[in-house]
Design a protein around this motif. Structure first.
Motif, short mmCIF file in Angstrom:
data_model
loop_
_atom_site.label_atom_id
_atom_site.label_comp_id
_atom_site.label_asym_id
_atom_site.label_seq_id
_atom_site.Cartn_x
_atom_site.Cartn_y
_atom_site.Cartn_z
N GLY A 124 -25.79 83.27 29.19
CA GLY A 124 -26.07 82.05 28.44
C GLY A 124 -24.87 81.56 27.66
O GLY A 124 -24.59 80.36 27.59
N ILE A 125 -24.14 82.48 27.07
CA ILE A 125 -22.94 82.11 26.32
C ILE A 125 -21.84 81.63 27.25
O ILE A 125 -21.14 80.65 26.97
CB ILE A 125 -22.46 83.31 25.49
CG1 ILE A 125 -23.49 83.65 24.44
CG2 ILE A 125 -21.11 83.03 24.84
CD1 ILE A 125 -23.27 84.97 23.77
N ALA A 126 -21.67 82.31 28.36
CA ALA A 126 -20.58 81.98 29.28
C ALA A 126 -20.83 80.69 30.04
O ALA A 126 -19.91 79.90 30.25
CB ALA A 126 -20.38 83.13 30.26
N GLY A 134 -31.69 81.63 17.68
CA GLY A 134 -32.92 81.33 18.39
C GLY A 134 -32.71 81.28 19.90
O GLY A 134 -33.54 81.78 20.68
N GLN A 135 -31.60 80.69 20.34
CA GLN A 135 -31.30 80.64 21.77
C GLN A 135 -31.02 82.03 22.32
O GLN A 135 -31.45 82.37 23.43
CB GLN A 135 -30.10 79.72 22.00
CG GLN A 135 -30.37 78.26 21.72
CD GLN A 135 -29.11 77.42 21.78
OE1 GLN A 135 -28.03 77.85 21.37
NE2 GLN A 135 -29.23 76.20 22.29
N TYR A 136 -30.31 82.86 21.55
CA TYR A 136 -30.05 84.23 21.98
C TYR A 136 -31.37 84.97 22.22
O TYR A 136 -31.54 85.70 23.20
CB TYR A 136 -29.26 85.00 20.91
CG TYR A 136 -27.85 84.55 20.69
CD1 TYR A 136 -27.20 83.75 21.62
CD2 TYR A 136 -27.14 84.93 19.56
CE1 TYR A 136 -25.89 83.34 21.42
CE2 TYR A 136 -25.84 84.53 19.34
CZ TYR A 136 -25.21 83.72 20.27
OH TYR A 136 -23.92 83.32 20.07
N VAL A 192 -15.62 84.76 25.36
CA VAL A 192 -16.88 85.51 25.41
C VAL A 192 -16.63 86.98 25.10
O VAL A 192 -17.38 87.62 24.36
CB VAL A 192 -17.55 85.35 26.78
CG1 VAL A 192 -18.82 86.19 26.86
CG2 VAL A 192 -17.86 83.88 27.04
N MET A 193 -15.56 87.52 25.67
CA MET A 193 -15.27 88.95 25.48
C MET A 193 -14.93 89.25 24.03
O MET A 193 -15.39 90.26 23.46
CB MET A 193 -14.12 89.37 26.39
CG MET A 193 -13.92 90.87 26.44
SD MET A 193 -12.75 91.35 27.73
CE MET A 193 -12.80 93.14 27.54
N ASP A 194 -14.14 88.41 23.40
CA ASP A 194 -13.78 88.63 22.00
C ASP A 194 -15.00 88.56 21.09
O ASP A 194 -15.13 89.31 20.14
CB ASP A 194 -12.75 87.59 21.55
CG ASP A 194 -11.39 87.84 22.17
OD1 ASP A 194 -11.17 88.97 22.66
OD2 ASP A 194 -10.57 86.90 22.20
N GLU A 195 -15.91 87.65 21.41
CA GLU A 195 -17.08 87.44 20.55
C GLU A 195 -18.09 88.57 20.67
O GLU A 195 -18.78 88.90 19.72
CB GLU A 195 -17.74 86.10 20.91
CG GLU A 195 -18.88 85.71 19.99
CD GLU A 195 -19.44 84.34 20.32
OE1 GLU A 195 -20.43 83.95 19.70
OE2 GLU A 195 -18.88 83.67 21.21
#
Length: 351
Positions: A124-126, A134-136, A192-195
């Motif tokens: 979803g993030i990528a 909420g989305q997570y 994405v990887m850093d986060e």
């Protein structure tokens, strides 16, 4: 040797809805309350900076005090509440999965449910650019649900149906495959990887009042469904035929209890990352102390999960001082030996 019929009757007497309350339940409840208080104080006092008792009390009860120590305490309060919420959710999820599958080593991490939730969140993030708690949560619940159905379907194939060993093997294989997919999505995408490189290990360090507010409705819904299902799950422990004879709709019960477990696991994983073994440790600890009655196992697994996760978080802060060791690493060190002991002791049979 006690006959199978005699063992069944003994179990039935222990978990009948009218059974007596365990004699030492009062002691367990008192000890639980004291542990909760100690865990709260330890979580607020220990970290990169140790807070003295007077500053701890000032941070809790005197808002007008603006010293450094009091400010640190106030900043640690949401993390502590968040840790308790996630631990309670994972503890109950583990107890529900063990009851539904009749598998004493069932756990969201062992069955691959955590990893499925992680994959959906990372995708979803990528690909969808989601950014809110909420989305997570919605994505994590969807991923946990799809993975749970898939693992149960694979484990049900062949002779004997969904045996404990087949479910564990299916969960381990699924978790390994999904972990590879998570890495494949994250590695080419630096942002994405850093986060999420620390989130993937599992941590409650990012707990905030906003994340707690997003998590709370799912926690309440999952706990209510779990508590309502507990008496019928006791009947299910005696076998589908016995449960059906007592008027339990076994299919609906399994779906309801599994749905509650998926909600709790998915929501916790979305906000804290895939923290493993909390459900396994909590449910086994309470079952060892109070016996097999799920009317007591489910609510007290919530308490045990909250205490275990918070203790692990405090331990990670002390071990990694002046930094911290993520709580997912600490729980893995504690849970992996228990899993090995259970498997070595041939306790993989049905509950």
């Amino acid at each position: 040797m006690q006959s199978a019929k005699s063992m069944s009757n003994t179990l039935k007497q222990k978990i009948q809805p009218g059974a007596h309350v365990p004699k030492h339940l009062t002691i367990v409840l008192t000890a639980s309350f004291l542990l909760i208080v100690l865990c709260v104080l330890a979580s607020l006092a220990f970290g990169s900076r140790f807070v003295q008792w007077d500053q701890l009390m000032a941070g809790l009860f005197h808002s007008e005090v603006d010293s450094y120590g009091a400010t640190v305490v106030r900043e640690r309060i949401p993390r502590t509440v968040f840790s308790f919420c996630c631990g309670a959710a994972l503890g109950v999820a583990g107890a529900l999965m063990q009851a539904v599958t009749r598998n004493p080593i069932a756990d969201p991490s062992i069955l691959g449910v955590n990893t499925g939730a992680s994959l959906f969140v990372v995708c979803g993030i990528a690909f969808l650019n989601i950014s809110t708690a909420g989305q997570y949560i919605w994505l994590a619940i969807a991923g946990a649900m799809v993975t749970a159905v898939f693992v149960y379907g694979i484990g049900s194939m062949g002779r004997g149906g969904a045996t404990p060993l087949k479910l564990v093997l299916a969960g381990a294989a699924t978790s390994a495959a999904l972990s590879s997919l998570v890495s494949a999505v994250m590695i080419p995408r630096t942002t994405v990887m850093d986060e999420f490189r620390f989130w993937q290990v599992g941590s409650v360090g990012a707990g905030s009042w906003s994340s707690i507010a997003a998590f709370l409705p799912f926690l309440v819904l999952g706990l209510v469904l779990a508590l309502l299902s507990a008496p019928a799950l006791n009947a299910l422990a005696l076998g589908d035929e016995v449960a059906s004879g007592q008027g339990v709709r076994t299919g609906v019960l399994r779906m309801t209890a599994a749905f509650a477990g998926v909600i709790l696991c998915g929501a916790a994983t979305a906000l804290a990352g895939p923290i493993g073994f909390i459900g396994l440790l909590s449910a086994h600890l309470i079952r060892f102390i109070l016996g097999p009655d799920l009317r007591f196992i489910i609510p007290l697994s919530a308490v045990a999960g909250a205490v275990i996760l918070t203790i692990s978080d405090v331990g990670g802060r002390l071990i990694g001082s002046p930094g911290e060791l993520e709580v997912g690493v600490v729980t893995s060190f504690a849970g992996a030996p228990l899993l090995i002991l259970l498997a070595a002791g041939m306790k993989v049979r049905s509950l």
